[in-house]
Every structure is written in C-alpha cells, then in structure tokens.
Design an enzyme around this catalytic site. Structure first.
Site: not given
Ligand code: NDP
Length: 449
Positions: A93, A117, A129, A169, A212, A244, A381
């Site tokens: 998962k 996790k 993943k 993700d 999350t 997200n 999930s």
């Molecule tokens: P999204 O794609 O929804 O959002 C990612 C966000 O981070 C965007 O706003 C993006 O901006 C920004 N971003 C990317 N790179 C950078 C950077 N170098 N500096 C600043 N901002 C940045 O992803 P998620 O919110 O789903 O995921 C975010 C993190 O959380 C990841 O590490 C993911 O692995 C982790 N995660 C997510 C889960 C989930 O349920 N979605 C569960 C557990 C962990 P831009 O649009 O400009 O790229």
C-alpha cells in the site's frame, strides 16, 4: 555517514554499494538503521536470518515505459515505477507520484518509509510506492487522462485489491485516481477497491482528501499536549506547500485555534500577517490550478516572496512542512530555532534533512517524522479499503473520529517506544522502532523469503 553498530554499518554499506546513485534511498535507510541500535542490544534475535538485509531490499520492483499522445498529436515517453517493498503485514500500500524528479531512488525511499508508516497505523497494510517522471503542470485535462490510462495499461497487471493498492501523492489527486480506476475497471472488467483516494460516488471514503492534513494536526495537537503542555490555540503557524496535505493541514490547524501566516508552492511563498484566507488558497490551487503568487492580487496587505525555501525565515511557534523532501536544511532549521519554534511536525515525506533533524532533536523541541505524523492519509486509505471490501459507506464523522484515534495512538506508540528504548521524546527513533517491531515479528513468523 557512519553508524555505531558494525552490523548496521555493514547493511548500510551494502545498500550504498548496490545502488550508488540512490541518495534519497540511502538517506531514508540510514535514518531508520540509526534507530535500531538500542533494539539490537535489547532483542538481537529479531535480526537473525538476514532480516535487515531482506527489509532494505524491495520484494519486487517494476519499471515500465509509458507512451502517450499530447493534444497536438505528438508522442511522449515517460518512465513508470512501482516498488513493492514489503508485504509481511498486508497487501502493498502506498501512493503514486507524478513529478519530473521521480526516479528509482525517490520511489524506493518513499516505499521503504511506507513500510513503517503503514505498520504504525495499526492496520494490515504492507509498504509500496510508485510513480512516473511525467510532469502534470500545464497539461490539459485530456492529456492527463491519456497519460493516466497509459500508465494503468501496464500497472494493472501488478496490482489488485488483495495484492497492491496504490493511492495518490504529489501530482496525483482525485482526478488522476479516477482516470486510473476507470482504466483498471475497463481492462479487468471488475469493480474492486484497487485504488484509494477515489471519488465519493465510486467507492471513495469521506474525509480521505482531508486525512493527511487533518491527521497531521491531530498528531501535533496530542504531541503538544503530552510533551509541552501546549496546544495550537493562538500559535503562529507556518505551512509549506499549497497542495492536498498543506491545504487541509491549514484548515485543521485553524479550526484548532492556530494562526497560519505563510504557505508556499515551488516558486515562492506568501505571507499574510492577518492569517491566510484558506478559501482563497483553495480557489487558486484547487479550482484555477494557478500559482500561489496570485494570492497577493486578491488579499491586500499580504506579501509574495520569490523562492520557497525562505518561508522558514518567517517567525513561528509551529512549523508544518507539507511540500516535498529536503525542504528544511540546516540553515532553515537554525532560523526556525532562533525564532523560537516549539514544534516541527512533518506533513511531507522526509522534508527535513538529517542535519535539520539533528538540530531539532538536540534543541529539545517536538520533532515528528513524516512516517508518524503524516500517516493519516494512508490510515484513511486503509479505512477506504475496509469500506470497499464490506461495501460500507461510513459517515464523515465516523471516519474522522477513527482517523483522530489512529493518530493519537501513533503518537503514543512512538512516544512510548522512545521511552522504552531510552530515548524519551525522540519521536524519530520511537516511530522507527514501533513500526519495525510489528513488521519484524511478522517476517520472522513467515520464514525466510
Ligand atoms: P500536491 O501535489 O497536492 O502538493 C504539493 C505541493 O508542494 C504543491 O503546492 C507544490 O507546488 C509544492 N511543492 C513542491 N515542491 C516544492 C518545493 N520544492 N518547495 C515548495 N513547495 C513545493 O502533493 P501532496 O500535498 O499530496 O503531497 C505533499 C507531500 O506530502 C509529499 O511529500 C507527499 O509524499 C506527502 N504525503 C502526501 C500524502 C497524501 O495523502 N497526499 C500522504 C502522506 C504524505 P507546485 O504546485 O509549485 O509544484
């Protein structure tokens, strides 16, 4: 990087030798192995029969070609991955990431972290993943659909509701999951819970989108109460990202009384001294899919700063990094500590470099690793999988309450393990140990494989 224990060093060296270019994977393995020193002293039998050597090697890794056609009729080729890391406690998962930086190292680091996790959630889920180096930015809806269909046209043979259940993700939200689910259903001619994060009308769980971010805040709230006799109430909070995780972390933090003053995307960050207006962020990011800089056109008195890393110079009591890996380095950690931060809880996966983590732990503030504090997404999930296999639809309140309890339990399991193994308050070690013990016990019971 060197480990005190010779056996752990040997396992780490082997990982580096096998895949010398996989820096992110090395970093994740190193951080976990570091935490095992006290377990080796207390329960050496857990490491018999090459258990660690097996744990750091994925059970299966798939790499494939994804060919798709853009709106102009031009063919593009991307690379797809799925690493099925460990199935000792349940089906693999873990999410799927679409981002140009995706490569085997990043997917392996994420898959490895996912093992611990998922174990911490208390639900029966193994670790995996996947992803692709496809860049969704600037693509039309039709292009996104065709890419998702092409991706699933290969992936479908390797996944299944009782085998491997991917989720979203970075770059993969409800829209992409919908396209991939549709393609899986057409190819297999079956309607099963093979993906999570689905739309509510076709098997998705209420609260999955928020899980999350909400879970991160439930965890942080409990840590603040137990470790510092504090709460979110009135605390200036900085949250990186505007995706997200970040959006729903901001929503829950505000509900719990925090004042969120800064958020970012990969181009830069916004600062709003009066507190971020989340409805405007949602409009920009979820509806318009525009850049965060647009916020300053809509909210007088707010500021935009080019360069996302500088967000950590903003004074705050609570920092929730929710964007991407290694976004808080030693310099950013120093700025946060100088400004009096009391808690840094990871919403993203591995957003803090090892040097930053070391600085936070040495300073005695609350620091929680993503594998503990961002587990709410995968936990929900898991709840979606339960609902799909039983054909249930739980209410938002039911799911939210289960999520809250799971996050509180994850905090206590990690905190208690840190105490039991002589590192009270070190939630990195506590989470690694608590997650590992369950997986190790299952692997030992199932024989060498
Ligand atoms: P999204 O794609 O929804 O959002 C990612 C966000 O981070 C965007 O706003 C993006 O901006 C920004 N971003 C990317 N790179 C950078 C950077 N170098 N500096 C600043 N901002 C940045 O992803 P998620 O919110 O789903 O995921 C975010 C993190 O959380 C990841 O590490 C993911 O692995 C982790 N995660 C997510 C889960 C989930 O349920 N979605 C569960 C557990 C962990 P831009 O649009 O400009 O790229």
């Amino acid at each position: 990087m060197s480990l005190k224990n010779q056996y752990l060093q040997h396992v780490y060296d082997q990982v580096c030798r096998r895949d010398p270019d996989q820096k992110e994977f090395h970093q994740a393995v190193y951080e976990v192995l570091q935490s095992f020193e006290p377990i080796i002293r207390k329960s050496p039998e857990l490491f018999e029969n090459g258990l660690l050597e097996r744990l750091v090697e994925p059970e299966r890794g798939i790499q494939f070609r994804v060919a798709w056609v853009d709106d102009k009729g031009v063919t593009h080729v991307n690379r797809g991955f799925r690493f099925q890391f460990n199935s000792a406690i349940g089906p693999y998962k873990g999410g799927i990431r679409f981002h140009p930086s995706v490569n085997a190292s990043i997917i392996k680091f994420l898959g490895f972290e996912q093992i611990f996790k998922n174990s911490l959630t208390g639900l029966p889920m193994g670790g995996g993943k996947g992803g692709s180096d496809f860049d969704p930015k600037g693509k039309s809806d039709g292009e996104i659909m065709r890419f998702c269909q092409a991706f699933m046209t290969e992936l479908y043979r390797h996944i299944g509701a009782d085998l491997d259940v991917p989720a979203g993700d970075i770059g993969v939200g409800a829209r992409e999951i919908g396209y991939m689910f549709g393609q899986y259903k057409r190819i297999r001619n079956e309607f099963t819970g093979v993906l999570t994060g689905k739309g509510i009308t076709f098997g998705g769980s209420l609260v999955r989108a928020q899980a999350t971010g909400y879970g991160l805040c439930y965890f942080t709230q409990e840590a603040l109460a137990v470790m510092k006799n504090e709460s979110f109430e009135g605390k200036i909070t900085v949250i990186s990202g505007a995706g997200n995780v970040a959006i729903y972390a901001a929503e829950k933090a505000m509900q719990l009384g925090a004042k969120v003053v800064a958020m970012s995307d990969s181009s830069g960050y916004i600062y709003d001294p009066d507190g971020i207006k989340l409805d405007i962020i949602k409009q920009i990011k979820e509806v318009e899919r525009a850049r965060i800089s647009r916020y300053v056109n809509l909210v007088p008195g707010s500021e935009y700063h080019e360069g996302s890393k500088k967000i950590w110079q903003t004074p705050c009591k609570i920092a929730l990094p929710c964007a991407t890996q290694n976004e808080i380095d030693a310099e950013a950690a120093k700025a946060l500590l100088n400004n009096g931060v009391i808690a840094v809880c990871e919403g993203a996966n591995m957003p803090c470099t090892p040097e930053a983590v070391e600085a936070f732990i040495a300073a005695g503030i609350i620091f929680s690793p993503g594998k503990a504090s961002n587990a709410g997404g995968v936990a929900t999930s898991g709840l979606e999988m339960c609902q799909n296999s039983g054909r249930y639809c739980w209410t938002a309140r039911e799911v939210d309450e289960k999520l809250r309890m799971i996050m509180i339990n994850i905090f206590h399991n990690s905190y208690n393990a840190s105490k039991e193994y002589g590192m009270e308050g070190n939630l990195v070690a506590g989470a690694n140990i608590a997650g590992f013990l369950k997986v190790a016990s299952a692997m030992r019971a199932q024989g060498i494989y």
